[in-house]
Design an enzyme around this catalytic site. Structure first.
Site, short mmCIF file in Angstrom:
data_model
loop_
_atom_site.label_atom_id
_atom_site.label_comp_id
_atom_site.label_asym_id
_atom_site.label_seq_id
_atom_site.Cartn_x
_atom_site.Cartn_y
_atom_site.Cartn_z
N GLY A 127 48.52 42.52 34.80
CA GLY A 127 47.53 43.36 35.63
C GLY A 127 48.30 44.00 36.72
CB VAL A 128 47.56 44.17 40.56
CG1 VAL A 128 48.20 44.83 41.55
CG2 VAL A 128 46.28 44.53 40.33
CG ASP A 129 52.46 40.22 39.56
OD1 ASP A 129 53.26 40.67 40.37
OD2 ASP A 129 52.25 38.84 39.15
CB SER B 225 40.32 36.66 42.35
OG SER B 225 41.43 35.71 42.90
CB THR B 226 38.05 41.47 40.20
OG1 THR B 226 39.09 42.42 40.15
CG2 THR B 226 37.48 41.01 41.47
N GLY B 227 40.55 40.13 37.97
CA GLY B 227 41.19 40.42 36.84
C GLY B 227 41.30 38.99 35.85
P1 ADP Z 1 43.99 38.28 39.42
O1 ADP Z 1 45.07 37.61 38.52
O2 ADP Z 1 44.29 38.09 40.96
O3 ADP Z 1 42.78 38.44 38.94
P2 ADP Z 1 44.65 40.92 37.98
O4 ADP Z 1 45.82 41.86 38.55
O5 ADP Z 1 44.61 40.47 36.72
O6 ADP Z 1 44.69 39.98 39.14
O7 ADP Z 1 43.42 41.93 38.28
C1 ADP Z 1 42.83 42.26 39.63
C2 ADP Z 1 41.93 43.38 39.63
O8 ADP Z 1 42.91 44.59 39.41
C3 ADP Z 1 41.33 43.60 38.38
O9 ADP Z 1 39.78 44.38 38.55
C4 ADP Z 1 41.96 44.69 37.40
O10 ADP Z 1 41.04 45.61 36.88
C5 ADP Z 1 42.83 45.56 38.64
N1 ADP Z 1 43.96 46.40 38.19
C6 ADP Z 1 44.66 46.00 37.15
N2 ADP Z 1 45.79 46.99 37.12
C7 ADP Z 1 45.65 47.67 38.27
C8 ADP Z 1 46.42 48.66 39.11
N3 ADP Z 1 47.38 49.18 38.55
N4 ADP Z 1 46.05 49.32 40.20
C9 ADP Z 1 44.72 48.90 40.61
N5 ADP Z 1 43.82 47.80 40.19
C10 ADP Z 1 44.42 47.29 38.89
#
Ligand code: ADP
Length: 173
Positions: free
Chosen positions: A32-34, A122-124
């Protein structure tokens, strides 16, 4: 007073003093974002994270806490890593999710950051329902005592943007 902005897009393309990462406790990367932040930000961020693990967070960063590193090649001065709670089903306590936003802003204040970009923490992979996560995010930022001037929520897709827009609209901006 903090201005709230909403943007639909990729948080790694944003320009801000600090970009918040929805990290996991290990601080050593994930999906995801990470994953996106480490890919685009380059190895300097992971190197800082490893130093933090070795020094202050041997057991990892606790849920609800936040810590800053370099932003590497991102268009920002810092990445603030925070660990959201995993959704446990209806009735889940949102306190730790609120803490992520509050602690990230506290760290931003320590750094002197005036503009901060947040993803929907937390929404992913952690499955927190978007509407409730948006409520917690917007309420917590509005209630925070912070010198941050602009908070931008960067929402990846249209439903996420809509959920945050409904919240910001509901409370006025
Ligand atoms: P968590 O583990 O906290 O749930 P995630 O990274 O899996 O974190 O997801 C958090 C949110 O970020 C989700 O809604 C996902 O769709 C969104 N997301 C994923 N990639 C990106 C990005 N590159 N930029 C912004 N939002 C993102």
């Amino acid at each position: 007073m903090t201005t709230i902005r909403l943007v639909q897009g990729d948080i790694t393309r944003q320009s801000a003093d600090a970009i918040v990462n929805a990290a996991n406790s290990s601080l050593l990367g994930g999906g995801g974002v990470d994953g996106a932040i480490h890919r685009r930000g380059g190895p300097a961020i992971l190197a800082d994270c490893r130093r933090l693990r070795a020094a202050r967070y041997g057991k990892g960063l606790p849920v609800g806490r936040a810590v800053a590193t370099t932003a590497g090649d991102l268009d920002a001065r810092w990445v603030i890593h925070t660990v959201g709670p995993v959704y446990q089903g209806p009735g889940s306590d949102p306190a730790l999710l609120a803490s992520c936003y509050r602690e990230s802003l506290r760290v931003a204040d320590e750094l002197g950051a005036r503009t901060v970009a947040f993803p929907a923490i937390s929404t992913g992979v952690f499955r927190w329902p978007m509407a409730d996560a948006a409520r917690v995010a917007v309420e917590t930022v509005r209630a925070a005592k912070t010198d941050v001037e602009v908070v931008t929520f960067v929402l990846f897709d249209e439903p996420a943007y809509g959920a945050f827009a409904a919240r910001v609209g509901a409370e006025g901006s």
